[in-house]
Write a protein that holds these residues in place. Sequence first.
Motif, short mmCIF file in Angstrom:
data_model
loop_
_atom_site.label_atom_id
_atom_site.label_comp_id
_atom_site.label_asym_id
_atom_site.label_seq_id
_atom_site.Cartn_x
_atom_site.Cartn_y
_atom_site.Cartn_z
N GLU A 172 0.83 -1.20 0.00
CA GLU A 172 0.00 0.00 0.00
C GLU A 172 0.86 1.26 0.00
OE1 GLU A 172 -3.30 2.20 2.87
OE2 GLU A 172 -2.95 0.05 3.07
N GLU A 173 1.98 1.25 0.80
CA GLU A 173 2.82 2.45 0.94
C GLU A 173 3.92 2.54 -0.11
OE1 GLU A 173 4.26 2.43 4.92
OE2 GLU A 173 2.29 2.89 5.82
N GLY A 174 4.25 1.40 -0.74
CA GLY A 174 5.30 1.41 -1.77
C GLY A 174 6.70 1.42 -1.20
N THR A 175 6.83 1.10 0.05
CA THR A 175 8.15 1.04 0.69
C THR A 175 8.15 -0.05 1.75
OG1 THR A 175 9.86 2.30 1.88
CG2 THR A 175 7.57 2.78 2.42
N ALA A 176 9.32 -0.64 1.97
CA ALA A 176 9.43 -1.72 2.97
C ALA A 176 10.81 -1.67 3.62
CB ALA A 176 9.22 -3.08 2.30
N THR A 177 10.83 -2.08 4.88
CA THR A 177 12.10 -2.16 5.61
C THR A 177 12.28 -3.60 6.08
OG1 THR A 177 11.94 0.12 6.37
CG2 THR A 177 13.43 -1.35 7.57
N ILE A 178 13.41 -4.19 5.68
CA ILE A 178 13.67 -5.60 6.01
C ILE A 178 14.99 -5.69 6.79
CG2 ILE A 178 14.08 -7.92 5.12
CD1 ILE A 178 12.44 -7.22 2.69
N PRO A 179 14.97 -6.12 8.04
CA PRO A 179 16.22 -6.34 8.78
C PRO A 179 16.97 -7.56 8.20
CG PRO A 179 14.31 -6.19 10.25
CD PRO A 179 13.78 -6.37 8.87
N PHE A 180 18.28 -7.48 8.21
CA PHE A 180 19.06 -8.63 7.73
C PHE A 180 20.32 -8.78 8.59
CE2 PHE A 180 20.61 -5.03 5.24
CZ PHE A 180 22.00 -5.20 5.25
N SER A 181 20.90 -9.98 8.53
CA SER A 181 22.11 -10.30 9.29
C SER A 181 23.20 -10.75 8.34
CB SER A 181 21.85 -11.42 10.31
OG SER A 181 20.84 -11.03 11.22
N VAL A 182 24.44 -10.39 8.67
CA VAL A 182 25.60 -10.78 7.85
C VAL A 182 26.63 -11.43 8.76
CG1 VAL A 182 27.47 -10.01 6.34
CG2 VAL A 182 25.21 -8.90 6.23
N GLN A 183 27.12 -12.57 8.34
CA GLN A 183 28.22 -13.25 9.02
C GLN A 183 29.28 -13.60 7.98
OE1 GLN A 183 26.20 -16.61 10.86
NE2 GLN A 183 26.23 -15.58 12.84
N LEU A 184 30.53 -13.38 8.33
CA LEU A 184 31.61 -13.70 7.40
C LEU A 184 32.91 -13.90 8.16
CD1 LEU A 184 33.29 -10.77 7.14
CD2 LEU A 184 31.33 -10.20 5.71
N GLU A 185 33.82 -14.62 7.54
CA GLU A 185 35.16 -14.81 8.08
C GLU A 185 36.13 -13.89 7.35
OE1 GLU A 185 36.48 -16.60 10.54
OE2 GLU A 185 34.53 -17.40 11.18
N THR A 186 37.10 -13.35 8.08
CA THR A 186 38.13 -12.50 7.49
C THR A 186 39.49 -12.96 7.96
OG1 THR A 186 38.33 -10.88 9.28
CG2 THR A 186 36.49 -10.58 7.74
N LEU A 187 40.52 -12.36 7.41
CA LEU A 187 41.88 -12.71 7.83
C LEU A 187 42.15 -12.29 9.27
CD1 LEU A 187 43.53 -9.80 7.67
CD2 LEU A 187 43.54 -10.32 5.24
N ALA A 188 41.27 -11.50 9.85
CA ALA A 188 41.40 -11.11 11.26
C ALA A 188 40.32 -11.75 12.11
CB ALA A 188 41.35 -9.60 11.41
N GLY A 189 39.66 -12.78 11.60
CA GLY A 189 38.66 -13.47 12.38
C GLY A 189 37.24 -13.18 11.91
N PRO A 190 36.24 -13.67 12.63
CA PRO A 190 34.84 -13.52 12.20
C PRO A 190 34.30 -12.11 12.42
CG PRO A 190 34.94 -14.63 14.33
CD PRO A 190 36.36 -14.47 13.87
N VAL A 191 33.38 -11.73 11.54
CA VAL A 191 32.67 -10.46 11.65
C VAL A 191 31.18 -10.76 11.47
CG1 VAL A 191 32.25 -8.19 10.62
CG2 VAL A 191 34.59 -9.09 10.79
N SER A 192 30.36 -10.16 12.29
CA SER A 192 28.91 -10.29 12.13
C SER A 192 28.25 -8.97 12.47
CB SER A 192 28.36 -11.42 13.00
OG SER A 192 28.56 -11.14 14.37
#
Length: 672
Positions: A94-114
């Motif tokens: 109805e409003e033409g806009t939406a907000t969706i929360p999301f999560s990111v997890q990844l490994e790096t050369l300095a350890g995990p990041v989320s």
Amino acid sequence: MKRIIILFAFLLILGACSEKDQATPNDRFQDYVTHWNELKFDEMYDLFSVNAANTYSEEQSVLRTQTIYEDIGVSDLEVSFEELTEEQLDVAMEEGTATIPFSVQLETLAGPVSFEHEATLIQQDDETEDEDSKNWYIEWETGFIFPDLKENGQIRIQTTNPKRGEILDRNQMPLAINDTIYEIGIVPGNLGDNPEQSKQKVADLLGMSTETIDTALNAGWVEDNLFVPLKSVLPEESFLSELLAIEGVQSQEITGRVYPAGEAATHLVGYIRNVTSDDLETLDADQYSANDKIGSRGLEQLYEEQLKGKKGVSILIANENEEDIVLAEIPVEDGKTITTTIDINIQEKIFNTFEEDAGTAAAVDPKTGETLALVSSPSFDPNEVLYGTSGNLWGELEEDERNPVLNRFSATFAPGSVIKPITGSIGLSNGSIVLGEGIEINGLTWSNGEGWGDYEVRRVSTSNGPVDLADALIRSDNIFFARKAVEMGAEAYTTGLKDFGFEEDFPFEYPITASTISSSGKLDDEVLLANASYGQGELEMNVLHLAMTYAPFLNDGKMVKPTLLTSEETGQVWKDELVTSEHANAIKDALRKVVTDGTARNAQDADFPISGKTGTAELKLTNDSSGDENGWFVGYPTDDQDMIIAMMVEQVQDKESGLATKKVTDAFKAIK
């Protein structure tokens, strides 16, 4: 009326189908997340809203993300989100806009990041469909990379090099330490009126070429007022004052690897060197770079992983006018200290007895198995390798006919007559030798018949009356041991040698060549058997093993496992019940008489009693009188019995008699 109702129902169904077929924010964001997880950055940009695409070019957004991911070594990326509910979808549609929360997890050369973030999606015309069709697009911004990263922010990678672990002796005395050294360099603008002359003086003192100096001074980063490093030197170098008196030359204190024992422990301790391109093909790229050092030879190489430690890595978000934010971090792990059983005072004193002679020696505690010294002579100074001023050090070492680069204590040699106490104990154990029982031996030579051809075993002196084990040890009678070995047979003698650790991996932390009975591991030729009994033929031993084979005479028949690190358990039995107390006492009595009445009279020079056995290994295959000879002595203090020293001196044929005995005696005198 009926027709109108049917038409209305049809329109409702058509409208319902149209709504059902229309893409939802869930569908479109799922497409985006799928591309993201698969690192399909070009397809991600196609889902940007018009506003996002106008604000951020492909280079500023998805390609920037791709570059950052590559720089920080992203792996195991997992982006997930929870779909909007039906009620939330109705509001969004109805409003033409939406907000969706999301999560990111990844490994790096300095350890995990989320992290968690929110995606805003808006409806806009879908240019790929009909004019009236709409679709959902992502309002991308830099928070999709990392929430704390602002538009003009940067991702920085910071590494912290670990301190290399030190190598210590049993008394915490340094064998390899990190100490202050001087880095010598030039400030180009201060070279004075005659820079070429100044550079030549520097080159002469540092053992460099002026071309090398010019290359350093012509580097792209160099400015007239900047210090350009050339070479590191030890603080005690005598030429430092002359060097620093040259215009433009300066020094800076830095930390470098230093070897206090110098050449006395080079082959044992080793040294570090620059990492090469060949090294980098096999080394962990996260831990080594072209500017790093790596252990070369000895303990430095053997314990490289423990000594090296692990680099610390931090990934930082650097926004303008703000403090850096740590995104991920692996703390630095300094290298571990390696503490050895070596006593550097004993090591140096034994090494010094060699003077100009080549050879090897080992000192052990017969009760605990602790290795007190491992010596190889001649040697070279590892500090000279790192900081020396010789322009051709390795060339000089390789041309030296004494072969100072060879590690002799890790090699094997024919032991000569120092094997005779072992042969004697084997014979006593299997009954082919009986205490006090002698055999008649006539003349200086003996052959066991036609099968030997022209070959004869030769002894150094004749005997008066029957020769028993004690007399054979005291006078070092080759014929006695040859005859007894032939009498007991190859199988019995081979079994006895294997009981003493021959033909098996030597149980020691440092890689040392195992002692062998022959090239085939067998004594299937009677001449070979006879020669092996007095340490000739193809029999070979390493010097540490040789020292350990005398331990059962002093340690209730036990040969303990030799140790190198203080962290190892001492007194572990390697071989047990090698000799009875009665037989051990008889052999110890004979080894004392070797010094008082036999071939080791040089050892009486000490003001305390020494027991031991001499030996000469003739490096020839026939009875020919020509050929080099290696001199041996294995000895211990008769009363204390707390240390066995085994020593071999090369090419003693033209040197004073009993040279190895004299050197071991000198070592004991210096130690005691």
